[in-house]
Design an enzyme around this catalytic site. Structure first.
Site, PDB file in Angstrom:
ATOM      1  N   VAL A  11       0.835  -1.209   0.000  1.00 18.55           N
ATOM      2  CA  VAL A  11       0.000   0.000   0.000  1.00 18.55           C
ATOM      3  C   VAL A  11       0.866   1.254   0.000  1.00 18.55           C
ATOM      4  CG1 VAL A  11      -1.750   1.295   1.268  1.00 18.55           C
ATOM      5  CG2 VAL A  11      -1.919  -1.193   1.105  1.00 18.55           C
ATOM      6  N   TYR A 120      -1.683 -13.117  14.453  1.00 18.80           N
ATOM      7  CA  TYR A 120      -1.736 -11.919  13.619  1.00 18.80           C
ATOM      8  C   TYR A 120      -3.057 -11.189  13.831  1.00 18.80           C
ATOM      9  CZ  TYR A 120      -2.326  -9.107   9.395  1.00 18.80           C
ATOM     10  OH  TYR A 120      -2.577  -8.086   8.515  1.00 18.80           O
TER      11      TYR A 120
END
Length: 282
Positions: A11, A120
Site C-alpha cells: 500500500v 496476527y
C-alpha cells in the site's frame, strides 16, 4: 502534509504513486516496535493526516513472535492515534479481515464481534482497540487479500509458479475479496481528506475487492490473464495446513463505504493493471 508510516510495503508503494508529496517513513526512520518513538515522530511533523500503512504481516511467523507483532500491530498504532488526537490530525489505519473467525457464509459487517483465529489477527485487534480508545478523528479500514506488483503477494507467487508448473494445487474453501493495493491507497487518501472535513465520520469501515471468490478461482483468473498454461486443482484448507489458522469466510460487508462515496473495487480490473505493471518490469 500527510505522514505515512511505511515506504516499501504494497500500500505504501501505491501511496507514493498517488501522493508523491507525502512524507514516507521506512523502518530505519520509524521503529514500529517502539510506540513512543512513533508518537514522537508525529508530534515532530505535526501533519494534517497520518496513514499507517506499516504492519507485521508475516501471519505464520506471528505465531512464534506474537509479542513483537503486538507492539508493531497493536501498541504502536494506538500510540500513533493518541498523538494524532492530541494534534487534531486525522488518522487512517489499515486493518484486516483476520480479526474475524471466518464462521458462516455471509459477509462480516464492521460491527460484528471480532474473534481472531491466529496471533496476527489478535495483534491487529489490539491495534484497532487502541485506535478507537484514543478519542481522536480516525478511520480503521479493514481489508483482505491484498495484491500488487510490489512485494510478496498471491498474484506474484502464482505468476511465478504458473510459469514453472503444469498443475498447482490451491485452496478452494476460503472465500474473500482480493483487493488491489492501489485501490486501498486511493481510498486511504480519500478518507483522510474526508475526515478532515467531516470528523464525525470516524469509525470502522470495510474495503475489499469484488466479486468475492476463492483462492483457487483467483488463481485461475491470474493464469488466464497472464496467459499461462497451468491448471489449478482445488484442495481444502485441511490439505494445506500451516502454523496459523486462516478464516474460511473472509467476506466483508463494505456497504458503509457509501459514507465516503466509495464502492468496492473490481479486483479483475486491478489484476489486469498489476499484470501489466509486472510485464513491464520482467
Amino acid at each position: 502534509m500527510i505522514l505515512v508510516f511505511g515506504k516499501t510495503g504494497q500500500v505504501a508503494c501505491e501511496l507514493a504513486r498517488l501522493a508523491p508529496d507525502a512524507v514516507f517513513l521506512d523502518r530505519g526512520q520509524a521503529d514500529l516496535s517502539d510506540p513512543e518513538a512513533c508518537a514522537a515522530i508525529i508530534h515532530a511533523h505535526a501533519p494534517r493526516a497520518v496513514i499507517n500503512a506499516a504492519a507485521y504481516t508475516a501471519v505464520d511467523r506471528a505465531e512464534e513472535q506474537e509479542a513483537l507483532a503486538a507492539y508493531i500491530n497493536g501498541a504502536s498504532p494506538a500510540a500513533m492515534a493518541r498523538a494524532c488526537a492530541g494534534l487534531g490530525s486525522a488518522f487512517v489505519h489499515i486493518s484486516t479481515d483476520y480479526v474475524f473467525d471466518g464462521a458462516g457464509n455471509t459477509p462480516f459487517a464492521p460491527d460484528h464481534p471480532p474473534a481472531p483465529l491466529n496471533a496476527y489477527g489478535r495483534t491487529k485487534l489490539i491495534g484497532e482497540t487502541g485506535v478507537r480508545a484514543a478519542g481522536g478523528v480516525y478511520a480503521i479500514l479493514r481489508t483482505s487479500w491484498v495484491f500488487s506488483a510490489h512485494g510478496s503477494n498471491f498474484v506474484r507467487t502464482m505468476r511465478r509458479l504458473g510459469a514453472q508448473h503444469d498443475v498447482l494445487r490451491v485452496v478452494a474453501d476460503q472465500i474473500g475479496g482480493p483487493t488491489p493495493a492501489r485501490a486501498i491507497a486511493s481510498a486511504c487518501l480519500h478518507i483522510a481528506q474526508a475526515l478532515q472535513d467531516a470528523p464525525g465520520k470516524s469509525g470502522i469501515y470495510h474495503f475489499s475487492g469484488a466479486p468475492d471468490t476463492s483462492w483457487a478461482e483467483f488463481a485461475r483468473a491470474i493464469m488466464a490473464q497472464a496467459e499461462l498454461d497451468c491448471r489449478i486443482e482445488d484442495i481444502a484448507s485441511s490439505d494445506y495446513p500451516g502454523p496459523a489458522m486462516r478464516p474460511l469466510n473472509s467476506q466483508l460487508d463494505c456497504s458503509a463505504l457509501s459514507t465516503f462515496g466509495l464502492a468496492r473495487p473490481d479486483w479483475r480490473q486491478g489484476l489486469t493493471e498489476v499484470l501489466q505493471d509486472l510485464k513491464g518490469t520482467s
